[in-house]
Design an enzyme around this catalytic site. Structure first.
Site, PDB file in Angstrom:
ATOM      1  N   TYR A   1      -6.643   1.871   5.848  1.00  0.00           N
ATOM      2  CA  TYR A   1      -5.644   0.819   5.640  1.00  0.00           C
ATOM      3  C   TYR A   1      -5.680  -0.313   6.655  1.00  0.00           C
ATOM      4  O   TYR A   1      -4.934  -1.273   6.508  1.00  0.00           O
ATOM      5  CB  TYR A   1      -4.237   1.402   5.524  1.00  0.00           C
TER       6      TYR A   1
ATOM      7  N   CYS B   1      15.059  43.768 -16.311  1.00  0.00           N
ATOM      8  CA  CYS B   1      16.154  44.564 -16.847  1.00  0.00           C
ATOM      9  C   CYS B   1      15.628  45.267 -18.085  1.00  0.00           C
ATOM     10  O   CYS B   1      14.986  44.654 -18.928  1.00  0.00           O
ATOM     11  CB  CYS B   1      17.309  43.643 -17.210  1.00  0.00           C
TER      12      CYS B   1
ATOM     13  N   CYS C   1      20.471  46.219 -13.436  1.00  0.00           N
ATOM     14  CA  CYS C   1      20.683  44.848 -13.885  1.00  0.00           C
ATOM     15  C   CYS C   1      22.079  44.385 -13.465  1.00  0.00           C
ATOM     16  O   CYS C   1      23.063  45.076 -13.725  1.00  0.00           O
ATOM     17  CB  CYS C   1      20.535  44.779 -15.407  1.00  0.00           C
TER      18      CYS C   1
ATOM     19  N   GLU D   1       0.845  -1.200   0.000  1.00  0.00           N
ATOM     20  CA  GLU D   1       0.000   0.000   0.000  1.00  0.00           C
ATOM     21  C   GLU D   1       0.877   1.246   0.000  1.00  0.00           C
ATOM     22  O   GLU D   1       1.839   1.308   0.754  1.00  0.00           O
ATOM     23  CB  GLU D   1      -0.873   0.026   1.273  1.00  0.00           C
TER      24      GLU D   1
ATOM     25  N   CYS E   1      24.105  44.003 -17.108  1.00  0.00           N
ATOM     26  CA  CYS E   1      24.413  45.106 -18.030  1.00  0.00           C
ATOM     27  C   CYS E   1      24.267  46.474 -17.369  1.00  0.00           C
ATOM     28  O   CYS E   1      24.506  47.488 -18.009  1.00  0.00           O
ATOM     29  CB  CYS E   1      23.528  45.032 -19.269  1.00  0.00           C
TER      30      CYS E   1
ATOM     31  N   ASP F   1       1.063  10.511   2.972  1.00  0.00           N
ATOM     32  CA  ASP F   1       1.670  11.449   3.902  1.00  0.00           C
ATOM     33  C   ASP F   1       0.583  12.375   4.434  1.00  0.00           C
ATOM     34  O   ASP F   1       0.385  13.477   3.953  1.00  0.00           O
ATOM     35  CB  ASP F   1       2.740  12.243   3.151  1.00  0.00           C
TER      36      ASP F   1
ATOM     37  N   CYS G   1      21.658  43.848 -23.197  1.00  0.00           N
ATOM     38  CA  CYS G   1      22.044  43.073 -22.014  1.00  0.00           C
ATOM     39  C   CYS G   1      22.562  41.709 -22.459  1.00  0.00           C
ATOM     40  O   CYS G   1      21.867  40.939 -23.107  1.00  0.00           O
ATOM     41  CB  CYS G   1      20.842  42.913 -21.089  1.00  0.00           C
TER      42      CYS G   1
ATOM     43  N   LYS H   1       2.285   4.632   1.132  1.00  0.00           N
ATOM     44  CA  LYS H   1       2.248   5.255   2.463  1.00  0.00           C
ATOM     45  C   LYS H   1       1.899   6.721   2.269  1.00  0.00           C
ATOM     46  O   LYS H   1       2.735   7.532   1.874  1.00  0.00           O
ATOM     47  CB  LYS H   1       3.599   5.111   3.155  1.00  0.00           C
TER      48      LYS H   1
ATOM     49  N   LYS I   1      10.874   3.638   2.655  1.00  0.00           N
ATOM     50  CA  LYS I   1      10.746   5.062   2.366  1.00  0.00           C
ATOM     51  C   LYS I   1      11.333   5.412   1.004  1.00  0.00           C
ATOM     52  O   LYS I   1      12.320   4.849   0.574  1.00  0.00           O
ATOM     53  CB  LYS I   1      11.481   5.863   3.455  1.00  0.00           C
TER      54      LYS I   1
HETATM   55  S1  IVH Z   1      -0.284   0.560   8.942  1.00  0.00           S
HETATM   56  C1  IVH Z   1       0.379  -1.480  12.720  1.00  0.00           C
HETATM   57  N1  IVH Z   1      -0.635   1.347   6.469  1.00  0.00           N
HETATM   58  O1  IVH Z   1       2.300   5.530   8.666  1.00  0.00           O
HETATM   59  C2  IVH Z   1       0.479  -0.772  11.465  1.00  0.00           C
HETATM   60  N2  IVH Z   1       0.185   2.924   8.041  1.00  0.00           N
HETATM   61  O2  IVH Z   1       4.666   5.023  10.535  1.00  0.00           O
HETATM   62  C3  IVH Z   1       0.257   0.676  11.596  1.00  0.00           C
HETATM   63  N3  IVH Z   1       0.524   5.168   7.132  1.00  0.00           N
HETATM   64  O3  IVH Z   1       0.892   6.370  11.730  1.00  0.00           O
HETATM   65  C4  IVH Z   1       0.053   1.471  10.389  1.00  0.00           C
HETATM   66  N4  IVH Z   1      -0.149   4.709   5.089  1.00  0.00           N
HETATM   67  O4  IVH Z   1      -0.374   7.100   9.694  1.00  0.00           O
HETATM   68  C5  IVH Z   1      -0.248   1.691   7.710  1.00  0.00           C
HETATM   69  N5  IVH Z   1      -1.037   1.913   4.266  1.00  0.00           N
HETATM   70  C6  IVH Z   1      -0.652   2.257   5.492  1.00  0.00           C
HETATM   71  C7  IVH Z   1      -0.227   3.570   5.803  1.00  0.00           C
HETATM   72  C8  IVH Z   1       0.182   3.864   7.096  1.00  0.00           C
HETATM   73  C9  IVH Z   1       0.307   5.650   5.901  1.00  0.00           C
HETATM   74  C10 IVH Z   1       1.050   5.964   8.262  1.00  0.00           C
HETATM   75  C11 IVH Z   1       0.182   5.850   9.490  1.00  0.00           C
HETATM   76  C12 IVH Z   1       1.083   5.517  10.645  1.00  0.00           C
HETATM   77  C13 IVH Z   1       2.437   5.713  10.058  1.00  0.00           C
HETATM   78  C14 IVH Z   1       3.359   4.651  10.629  1.00  0.00           C
END
Ligand code: IVH
Length: 683
Positions: free
Chosen positions: A230, A435, A417, A118, A420, A122, A441, A120, A323
């Site tokens: 999630y 300018c 400028c 999945e 020039c 932000d 120039c 992640k 990451k």
């Molecule tokens: S699972 C026990 N799935 O990442 C598992 N977390 O560093 C707990 N996050 O605070 C989280 N996408 O806010 C999970 N597909 C995803 C996620 C996800 C983003 C964030 C979540 C959590 C942080 C963990």
């Protein structure tokens, strides 16, 4: 009100609510809207009217009740019965492989593990509590044990159902996920804040966090927050006969069937190789997603195996977040220099202590203009946050004021400028300074030569930026026409230039003489005349002399040319020195084929203005636009009284409603294709 009247109203209310829930689900969860916004709004107004007439029938889970009446005075704390954990991170393929090895070792398994993957997101982690299918509470993660009750804001998020759909849900169901702002919503929010002179948010994550922290739910309601689920937390009272899924991927599918949004990119893969391939695929896709992600979460898919693996302190042993390279880093602003562009615009450029961000080492970043510097409140010597996403130029996004050194210096804009020394011009209402030197120039001259030779303009192979700098510095070239007078001997005399490269360059210049009218116009470097406008001018006028002779009015008849662009074109072509260069280029042998111009007045859609909206199956909106232009229509971006006709595909929203409101003719894709067919236009 009679009993029957009220029960008829109750039926009607229930029916409206069911329709609205279904449309919400299609729009926000499945991303497949089935009715225009205007029809949705109509259903909502009907429901609101009926509920106003029958207050006794109002329930908290009604789609009309997303925004509560009164702001809170304070937040209450919420204890998470099952703690909300965090994840361990992996920063390389090697660390990912180690994670997979540990999993297999603990499970004493040789064969590949199946992983749920999945993105992640932000954003901000939240917990939703549904009792008997009705949303009871929304809370932040907080420290994992205790968070804050943000139900009032959570209720305003359209992709969060106030009531679950379908059946078989547990009596108590806690759903967890991420609340975030998609990028376009974030841009729109900052755009508005900028217009109102308000404070800008640094990134979508901060904006989402700031929004959820509001006591007044009307703020959240006005911002396009979304939620992606999630996992689940507390699950109690699964109805007899209902099967509770035993795989992470099946849990997500089940949540989606109950009306909750899950990530469309979620996938199941086999083994660490599968994880790596998924990671690479999403890394490539990262910049084209509608939202920010900072990595991929890989979870052992089998829940029984998850339970066997268990947890260490605050993170599960069965999941890891791999990451992506960070897109934001902090570094020091060493100095600010002012660069002069092709059209004289002077841009402040930050010189930074080199920092690794977005996968490369960055030592320069744009500061855009004076307004931006003021907004950032940045000074020389400050520690700043630099962002580099994809191929976009690195930007300074904020200042860490707490780290400002005592000798930090204000940034002063030049009056003259830097190249020039001509005076700098500031235009009222514009953020840029320019300018006034024009082609006197050297910086402007160099930039316009670089533009002239560039791939999408005259495409002179081998004439790179450094060489242009050298040619101008040595006094060999002043304008574009001078390039065609260069000899092999002159070029070979330059530093770091071998005879063979010199010969190649002369050949490349010779080849570049045969070009198209559109490229030539683009190569001239007229302000705000990009490739698309150059092409429109070429197609409209067919040759250069009629463009040189065209009045501002005649220029305005060209697609995409408004008063400002028309003015820039006229100013450029009225300047004697520019006409001299054009003449010299033609004398040197630069030539293009004339474009055949259809007599615009005779085209079937001449004089009409069309709008294309929604998604079309047979072509993109751009494709449709070009087809309409071939038929002589102007294609506009918004609907007004002057619109002749709207082509509306599925998902059409406000433009369609506007057309309906104004009584403008609307046709669907089929009718549009039939029209093209009739006039022999191919997509
Ligand atoms: S699972 C026990 N799935 O990442 C598992 N977390 O560093 C707990 N996050 O605070 C989280 N996408 O806010 C999970 N597909 C995803 C996620 C996800 C983003 C964030 C979540 C959590 C942080 C963990």
């Amino acid at each position: 009100m009679s009993a029957t009247g009220s029960s008829a109203a109750a039926d009607e209310i229930e029916s409206l609510r069911a329709q609205l829930r279904e449309h919400n689900y299609r729009y926000y969860v499945l991303d497949e809207p089935s009715i225009p916004d205007a029809s949705y709004d109509r259903l909502m107004r009907e429901l609101q009217a009926l509920e106003a007439a029958h207050p006794e029938l109002v329930t908290e889970d009604s789609p009309s009740r997303r925004v509560g009446a009164e702001p809170l005075t304070e937040f209450t704390q919420v204890r998470h019965e099952l703690p909300m954990l965090s994840l361990d991170n992996a920063f390389s393929g090697e660390e990912m492989a180690e994670f997979d090895r540990r999993v297999k070792q603990r499970l004493e398994r040789e064969e590949d593990i199946e992983y749920a993957c999945e993105p992640k997101l932000d954003g901000i982690a939240v917990s939703l509590l549904y009792r008997d299918g009705v949303l009871e509470r929304g809370a932040t993660r907080g420290d994992g044990r205790t968070g804050e009750d943000i139900t009032h804001n959570i209720r305003t998020v359209q992709s969060i159902p106030l009531r679950l759909m379908g059946e078989g849900f547990p009596a108590l169901l806690e759903v967890r996920g991420e609340v975030y702002l998609p990028r376009d919503g974030f841009e729109a929010m900052n755009e508005q804040a900028r217009a109102e002179g308000g404070k800008l948010f640094v990134n979508p994550r901060n904006a989402a966090a700031g929004t959820l922290r509001q006591l007044d739910p009307r703020v959240a309601a006005s911002r396009p927050l979304e939620m992606c689920c999630y996992s689940v937390g507390v699950v109690e009272g699964v109805p007899a006969g209902a099967h509770w899924p035993d795989q992470q991927s099946d849990i997500l599918d089940q949540l989606q069937r109950w009306g909750l949004r899950i990530n469309a990119e979620s996938a199941v893969v086999q083994g660490v190789e599968g994880c790596d391939a998924y990671y690479e695929r999403l890394a490539d896709k990262r910049d084209s997603l509608a939202y920010d992600i900072d990595g991929i979460v890989f979870k052992v898919n089998d829940i029984a195996l998850q339970e066997a693996l268990g947890f260490v302190s605050r993170a599960p042993r069965w999941a890891i977040a791999r990451k992506f390279p960070a897109q934001e880093e902090s570094t020091r602003l060493l100095d600010v220099e002012f660069q002069v562009g092709r059209t004289g615009a002077i841009t402040p450029v930050a010189r930074l202590e080199p920092v690794f961000v977005g996968g490369v080492t960055v030592s320069n970043a744009t500061l855009h203009n004076r307004d931006e510097i003021e907004r950032l409140g940045v000074k020389k010597g400050d520690t700043v946050i630099v962002r580099r996403a994809g191929d976009v130029i690195p930007q300074v996004v904020s200042v860490i004021e707490s780290e400002r050194p005592g000798d930090a210096q204000a940034i002063r804009f030049p009056d003259h400028c830097p190249v020039c020394d001509s005076p700098v011009e500031r235009i009222e209402g514009e953020a840029v300074i320019r300018c006034t030197g024009g082609l006197v120039c050297q910086a402007q001259r160099k930039q316009s030569l670089k533009h002239f030779a560039s791939r999408r303009a005259m495409d002179v192979d081998g004439l790179g930026d450094k060489l242009v700098d050298q040619l101008v510095d040595e006094g060999l070239v002043e304008n574009a026409a001078d390039l065609y007078r260069l000899s092999v001997e002159q070029l070979a005399g330059l530093e770091r230039m071998a005879e063979k490269s010199a010969r190649n360059l002369v050949d490349a210049l010779e080849t570049s003489k045969q070009t198209s009218l559109a490229r030539f116009i683009f190569a001239l470097g007229i302000r705000e005349v990009g490739e698309a406008t150059a092409l429109n001018l070429a197609n409209h006028f067919g040759d250069l002399p009629p463009i040189i002779a065209a009045s501002e009015e005649q220029l305005l008849a060209v697609d995409d040319v408004g008063p400002i662009v028309a003015d820039h074109i006229r100013q450029f072509l009225d300047a004697e020195q520019n006409l001299e260069v054009i003449d010299a280029l033609v004398t040197a042998g630069v030539a293009w084929e004339k474009v055949e111009v259809a007599d615009a007045a005779e085209l079937p859609l001449a004089g009409q203005t069309w709008v294309v909206t929604g998604t079309l199956e047979a072509t993109s909106r751009d494709g449709a636009k070009q087809a309409l232009q071939q038929l002589g229509a102007k294609v506009a971006g918004s609907v007004s009284k002057k619109t002749s006709c709207v082509v509306a595909g599925p998902g059409a929203g406000s433009k369609l409603s506007k057309a309906e409101e104004l009584g403008v003719e609307v046709i669907d894709e089929q009718a549009f294709l039939a029209l093209l067919d009739k006039h022999g236009v191919e997509l």
